[in-house]
Design an enzyme around this catalytic site. Structure first.
Site, PDB file in Angstrom:
ATOM      1  N   ARG A 117       0.971  -1.171   0.167  1.00  0.00           N
ATOM      2  CA  ARG A 117       0.073   0.103   0.113  1.00  0.00           C
ATOM      3  C   ARG A 117       0.749   1.314  -0.029  1.00  0.00           C
ATOM      4  O   ARG A 117       1.893   1.424   0.838  1.00  0.00           O
ATOM      5  CB  ARG A 117      -0.904  -0.245   1.292  1.00  0.00           C
ATOM      6  CG  ARG A 117      -2.353   0.371   1.141  1.00  0.00           C
ATOM      7  CD  ARG A 117      -3.157   0.001   2.241  1.00  0.00           C
ATOM      8  NE  ARG A 117      -2.966   1.060   3.291  1.00  0.00           N
ATOM      9  CZ  ARG A 117      -3.718   1.792   3.651  1.00  0.00           C
ATOM     10  NH1 ARG A 117      -5.147   1.845   3.141  1.00  0.00           N
ATOM     11  NH2 ARG A 117      -3.714   2.774   4.685  1.00  0.00           N
ATOM     12  N   THR A 121      -1.064   7.540  -1.105  1.00  0.00           N
ATOM     13  CA  THR A 121      -2.408   7.436  -1.887  1.00  0.00           C
ATOM     14  C   THR A 121      -3.301   6.286  -1.520  1.00  0.00           C
ATOM     15  O   THR A 121      -4.496   6.364  -1.876  1.00  0.00           O
ATOM     16  CB  THR A 121      -2.137   7.144  -3.253  1.00  0.00           C
ATOM     17  OG1 THR A 121      -1.570   5.705  -3.293  1.00  0.00           O
ATOM     18  CG2 THR A 121      -1.146   8.036  -4.020  1.00  0.00           C
ATOM     19  N   ASP A 215      -3.961 -13.438   9.317  1.00  0.00           N
ATOM     20  CA  ASP A 215      -2.953 -13.067   8.439  1.00  0.00           C
ATOM     21  C   ASP A 215      -2.219 -14.439   8.131  1.00  0.00           C
ATOM     22  O   ASP A 215      -1.464 -15.395   8.771  1.00  0.00           O
ATOM     23  CB  ASP A 215      -2.017 -12.190   9.022  1.00  0.00           C
ATOM     24  CG  ASP A 215      -1.058 -11.525   8.038  1.00  0.00           C
ATOM     25  OD1 ASP A 215      -0.172 -12.534   7.373  1.00  0.00           O
ATOM     26  OD2 ASP A 215      -0.815 -10.429   8.052  1.00  0.00           O
ATOM     27  N   ASP A 218       1.819 -14.368   8.259  1.00  0.00           N
ATOM     28  CA  ASP A 218       2.198 -14.491   9.479  1.00  0.00           C
ATOM     29  C   ASP A 218       2.002 -16.085  10.034  1.00  0.00           C
ATOM     30  O   ASP A 218       3.056 -16.470  10.897  1.00  0.00           O
ATOM     31  CB  ASP A 218       1.335 -13.592  10.508  1.00  0.00           C
ATOM     32  CG  ASP A 218       2.041 -12.350  10.339  1.00  0.00           C
ATOM     33  OD1 ASP A 218       2.910 -11.956   9.573  1.00  0.00           O
ATOM     34  OD2 ASP A 218       1.373 -11.165  10.976  1.00  0.00           O
TER      35      ASP A 218
HETATM   36  N1  URA Z   1      -4.606 -11.182   3.965  1.00  0.00           N
HETATM   37  C1  URA Z   1      -4.500 -12.204   4.980  1.00  0.00           C
HETATM   38  O1  URA Z   1      -3.517 -12.667   5.249  1.00  0.00           O
HETATM   39  N2  URA Z   1      -5.504 -12.315   5.550  1.00  0.00           N
HETATM   40  C2  URA Z   1      -6.857 -11.727   5.193  1.00  0.00           C
HETATM   41  O2  URA Z   1      -7.852 -11.876   5.838  1.00  0.00           O
HETATM   42  C3  URA Z   1      -6.714 -10.676   4.183  1.00  0.00           C
HETATM   43  C4  URA Z   1      -5.491 -10.500   3.543  1.00  0.00           C
END
Ligand code: URA
Length: 222
Positions: A117, A121, A215, A218
């Site tokens: 990101r 912007t 995530d 992770d």
């Molecule tokens: N990326 C992820 O790892 N989990 C999500 O829920 C959205 C994007």
């Protein structure tokens, strides 16, 4: 003459392929969604789903007639893959899908794209791309486990198109998609094929997929 090996479209349209919701797949997804699942099991069960996605993705590549002679001395009229392929992983989470692709396609070339990101912007911005030189002549299996808003996927596809890859030669492999993400990529790239294991309810306030699994990067790598 080229023809498609299989075709199993979903309620989302003919180019959005959702894996059959077998008990096995639902159990695997339940395991990786569980917040108590540790990294070892998360990797093991994610890899099993990734293998299913890769096999399904390969089913959507064209094949041509190919006849071989078997050790019994008789000819078998089969098929062979028509074109060359490559993988492109969207870093970092997409890299988790590279081994599954290699397990099915020995010595496959794999490019990488890093999109993040833009702080100013808030739009997805390309930071790095390393792709095979002849990518325009290949079918591309684009790898990213979570399709949330679709921002990174859209940017990655733009990069591939700029390199000369044809939209209809891109297959996006993904474990969990949101309806928003599917609609966004479908609206902009209707010829793209999406192959996903599951479509979830939606996005939460942090733009994470819900119920999702948190995530992915992770949980897989850290
Ligand atoms: N990326 C992820 O790892 N989990 C999500 O829920 C959205 C994007």
């Amino acid at each position: 003459m080229a023809h498609n090996a299989t075709s199993c479209s979903s309620q989302w349209g003919e180019n959005i392929i959702v894996l059959p919701a077998t008990a096995q797949l639902q159990a695997l997804l339940t395991l990786i969604r569980d917040e108590r699942t540790g990294r070892g099991d998360f990797v093991f069960y994610s890899d099993r789903i990734i293998r299913l996605l890769v096999e399904e993705g390969l089913n959507h590549l064209p094949v041509v007639p190919h006849t071989v002679k078997t050790p019994t001395g008789v000819e078998f009229s089969g098929v062979g893959f028509e074109g060359r392929i490559c993988g492109v992983s969207i870093m970092r989470a997409g890299e988790a899908m590279e081994a599954g692709l290699r397990d099915c396609c020995r010595s496959v070339r794999i490019g990488k794209i890093l999109i993040q990101r833009d702080e100013e912007t808030a739009q997805p911005k390309l930071f790095y791309a390393k792709l095979p030189d002849d990518i325009a002549q290949r079918y591309c299996l684009l790898l990213d486990p979570m399709l949330a808003t679709g921002g990174s996927c859209l940017k990655a596809i733009e990069v591939l198109l700029e390199q000369g890859v044809k939209e209809e030669r891109i297959l996006f492999l993904n474990l969990i998609a949101s309806p928003e993400g599917i609609k966004n990529v479908q609206a902009k790239f209707p010829k793209l094929k999406v192959i996903t294991a599951w479509v979830d309810q939606g996005l939460d306030a942090k733009q994470y997929i819900t119920p999702g699994l948190g995530d992915f990067g992770d949980r897989y790598f850290l």
